[in-house]
Design a protein around this motif. Structure first.
Motif, PDB file in Angstrom:
ATOM      1  N   GLY A  65       0.736  -1.098  -0.162  1.00  0.00           N
ATOM      2  CA  GLY A  65       0.135  -0.067  -0.095  1.00  0.00           C
ATOM      3  C   GLY A  65       0.774   1.108  -0.013  1.00  0.00           C
ATOM      4  N   GLU A  66       0.479   2.469  -0.103  1.00  0.00           N
ATOM      5  CA  GLU A  66       0.998   3.532  -0.468  1.00  0.00           C
ATOM      6  C   GLU A  66       0.686   3.914   1.159  1.00  0.00           C
ATOM      7  N   ALA A  67       1.273   5.114   1.575  1.00  0.00           N
ATOM      8  CA  ALA A  67       0.890   5.642   2.762  1.00  0.00           C
ATOM      9  C   ALA A  67       1.868   7.286   2.899  1.00  0.00           C
ATOM     10  N   ILE A  68       1.318   8.654   3.494  1.00  0.00           N
ATOM     11  CA  ILE A  68       1.683   9.237   3.745  1.00  0.00           C
ATOM     12  C   ILE A  68       2.405  10.031   5.607  1.00  0.00           C
ATOM     13  N   VAL A  69       3.327  10.370   5.850  1.00  0.00           N
ATOM     14  CA  VAL A  69       3.665  10.824   6.896  1.00  0.00           C
ATOM     15  C   VAL A  69       3.634  11.898   6.886  1.00  0.00           C
ATOM     16  N   ALA A  70       2.516  13.004   7.756  1.00  0.00           N
ATOM     17  CA  ALA A  70       2.499  14.116   7.721  1.00  0.00           C
ATOM     18  C   ALA A  70       3.584  14.468   9.017  1.00  0.00           C
ATOM     19  N   VAL A  71       4.923  15.720   8.452  1.00  0.00           N
ATOM     20  CA  VAL A  71       5.544  15.734   9.684  1.00  0.00           C
ATOM     21  C   VAL A  71       4.945  17.631   9.610  1.00  0.00           C
ATOM     22  N   LEU A  72       4.358  17.721  11.181  1.00  0.00           N
ATOM     23  CA  LEU A  72       3.694  19.173  11.134  1.00  0.00           C
ATOM     24  C   LEU A  72       4.667  19.409  11.588  1.00  0.00           C
ATOM     25  N   LEU A  73       5.527  20.911  11.325  1.00  0.00           N
ATOM     26  CA  LEU A  73       6.139  21.950  11.345  1.00  0.00           C
ATOM     27  C   LEU A  73       5.701  23.238  12.173  1.00  0.00           C
ATOM     28  N   ARG A  74       5.870  24.028  13.769  1.00  0.00           N
ATOM     29  CA  ARG A  74       5.095  24.512  14.526  1.00  0.00           C
ATOM     30  C   ARG A  74       6.534  24.473  15.626  1.00  0.00           C
ATOM     31  N   ALA A  75       7.582  26.045  15.021  1.00  0.00           N
ATOM     32  CA  ALA A  75       7.965  27.032  16.225  1.00  0.00           C
ATOM     33  C   ALA A  75       9.443  25.696  16.184  1.00  0.00           C
ATOM     34  N   GLY A  76       9.859  24.389  15.476  1.00  0.00           N
ATOM     35  CA  GLY A  76      10.882  24.392  15.607  1.00  0.00           C
ATOM     36  C   GLY A  76      10.216  22.824  16.074  1.00  0.00           C
ATOM     37  N   ARG A  77       8.725  22.671  16.479  1.00  0.00           N
ATOM     38  CA  ARG A  77       8.695  21.625  16.825  1.00  0.00           C
ATOM     39  C   ARG A  77       7.827  20.916  15.526  1.00  0.00           C
ATOM     40  N   VAL A  78       7.157  19.351  16.439  1.00  0.00           N
ATOM     41  CA  VAL A  78       6.185  18.886  15.873  1.00  0.00           C
ATOM     42  C   VAL A  78       5.679  17.906  16.206  1.00  0.00           C
ATOM     43  N   LEU A  79       4.518  17.855  15.315  1.00  0.00           N
ATOM     44  CA  LEU A  79       3.330  16.806  15.967  1.00  0.00           C
ATOM     45  C   LEU A  79       3.454  15.981  16.583  1.00  0.00           C
ATOM     46  N   ALA A  80       3.680  15.061  17.581  1.00  0.00           N
ATOM     47  CA  ALA A  80       3.261  13.254  17.745  1.00  0.00           C
ATOM     48  C   ALA A  80       2.098  13.166  17.841  1.00  0.00           C
ATOM     49  N   ILE A  81       1.691  12.340  17.528  1.00  0.00           N
ATOM     50  CA  ILE A  81       0.634  11.357  18.329  1.00  0.00           C
ATOM     51  C   ILE A  81       0.621   9.969  18.631  1.00  0.00           C
TER      52      ILE A  81
ATOM     53  N   SER B  58       4.847  -3.617   4.596  1.00  0.00           N
ATOM     54  CA  SER B  58       2.674  -4.163   4.059  1.00  0.00           C
ATOM     55  C   SER B  58       3.027  -2.334   3.290  1.00  0.00           C
ATOM     56  N   PHE B  59       3.641  -1.224   4.082  1.00  0.00           N
ATOM     57  CA  PHE B  59       3.203   0.203   2.879  1.00  0.00           C
ATOM     58  C   PHE B  59       4.763   0.472   2.308  1.00  0.00           C
ATOM     59  N   ARG B  60       4.707   1.571   1.795  1.00  0.00           N
ATOM     60  CA  ARG B  60       5.398   2.192   1.083  1.00  0.00           C
ATOM     61  C   ARG B  60       4.439   3.968   1.995  1.00  0.00           C
ATOM     62  N   LEU B  61       6.344   4.216   2.532  1.00  0.00           N
ATOM     63  CA  LEU B  61       5.749   5.813   2.973  1.00  0.00           C
ATOM     64  C   LEU B  61       6.157   6.966   2.534  1.00  0.00           C
ATOM     65  N   HIS B  62       5.723   8.119   1.888  1.00  0.00           N
ATOM     66  CA  HIS B  62       5.301   9.107   1.537  1.00  0.00           C
ATOM     67  C   HIS B  62       6.179  10.529   2.540  1.00  0.00           C
ATOM     68  N   TRP B  63       7.067  10.744   3.339  1.00  0.00           N
ATOM     69  CA  TRP B  63       7.391  11.281   4.586  1.00  0.00           C
ATOM     70  C   TRP B  63       7.056  12.499   3.768  1.00  0.00           C
ATOM     71  N   TRP B  64       6.755  13.738   4.406  1.00  0.00           N
ATOM     72  CA  TRP B  64       6.239  14.857   3.815  1.00  0.00           C
ATOM     73  C   TRP B  64       6.127  15.677   4.882  1.00  0.00           C
ATOM     74  N   THR B  65       6.361  17.260   4.867  1.00  0.00           N
ATOM     75  CA  THR B  65       6.844  18.062   5.984  1.00  0.00           C
ATOM     76  C   THR B  65       5.336  19.223   5.251  1.00  0.00           C
ATOM     77  N   ALA B  66       5.070  19.783   6.700  1.00  0.00           N
ATOM     78  CA  ALA B  66       3.968  20.185   6.638  1.00  0.00           C
ATOM     79  C   ALA B  66       3.614  21.844   7.189  1.00  0.00           C
ATOM     80  N   ARG B  67       2.956  22.491   7.071  1.00  0.00           N
ATOM     81  CA  ARG B  67       3.297  23.633   8.112  1.00  0.00           C
ATOM     82  C   ARG B  67       2.287  24.477   8.563  1.00  0.00           C
ATOM     83  N   ALA B  68       2.232  23.848   9.988  1.00  0.00           N
ATOM     84  CA  ALA B  68       0.469  24.253  10.742  1.00  0.00           C
ATOM     85  C   ALA B  68       0.695  25.651  11.475  1.00  0.00           C
ATOM     86  N   GLU B  69       1.140  26.738  11.428  1.00  0.00           N
ATOM     87  CA  GLU B  69       1.381  27.515  12.093  1.00  0.00           C
ATOM     88  C   GLU B  69       0.349  28.261  12.931  1.00  0.00           C
ATOM     89  N   THR B  70      -1.100  27.590  13.079  1.00  0.00           N
ATOM     90  CA  THR B  70      -1.937  28.039  13.572  1.00  0.00           C
ATOM     91  C   THR B  70      -2.835  26.760  13.989  1.00  0.00           C
TER      92      THR B  70
END
Length: 131
Positions: free
Chosen positions: A4-20, A76-88
């Motif tokens: 399968g194909e999947a994305i990983v969204a690396v959300l950036l805000r003020a030098g930090r990343v959102l971890a869930i 089972s998955f190829r992961l496509h890692w993307w950065t994304a900006r989540a300023e607010t």
């Protein structure tokens, strides 16, 4: 079996990343990771990043760039890692998919447990030069 194909969204805000922390309704609950999800048929990676982030944590983001590619540990998955900006905006987790969410530095992410080996490699090797 095709991967399968999947994305990983690396959300950036003020030098930090959102971890869930993965919620009760998804495979392998309890693991810490960036927001991720599978591509839907006909969907671009960029669109998938925006959609998955909106569905899982309620943020509107601007996808920036694909920065890495890897495979899940079970192949089972190829992961496509993307950065994304989540300023607010406030994080509003989908309770089925997300048990907890926090903004962390790469060093803080590496102290969370458990995490997937591929995520550890990303936070150690790929992410620091991008911040």
């Amino acid at each position: 079996m095709s991967r399968g194909e999947a994305i990983v969204a690396v959300l950036l805000r003020a030098g930090r990343v959102l971890a869930i922390r993965r919620g009760p309704a998804v495979a392998r609950p309890g693991y810490w990771q960036p927001v991720s999800g599978r591509l839907e048929p006909g969907e671009t990676q960029r669109d998938a990043v925006a959609r998955e982030v909106r569905e899982e944590v309620g943020l509107t983001v601007v996808p920036l760039a694909k920065v890495w590619e890897s495979e899940t540990d079970d192949g089972s998955f190829r992961l496509h890692w993307w950065t994304a900006r989540a300023e607010t905006g406030d994080v509003v987790p989908d309770p089925d998919e997300v048990a907890e969410a926090r903004w962390v530095t790469p060093r803080e992410f590496l102290s969370l447990t458990p995490v997937f080996e591929g995520d550890r490699e990303f936070f150690e090797r790929i992410l620091p030069p991008l911040l």
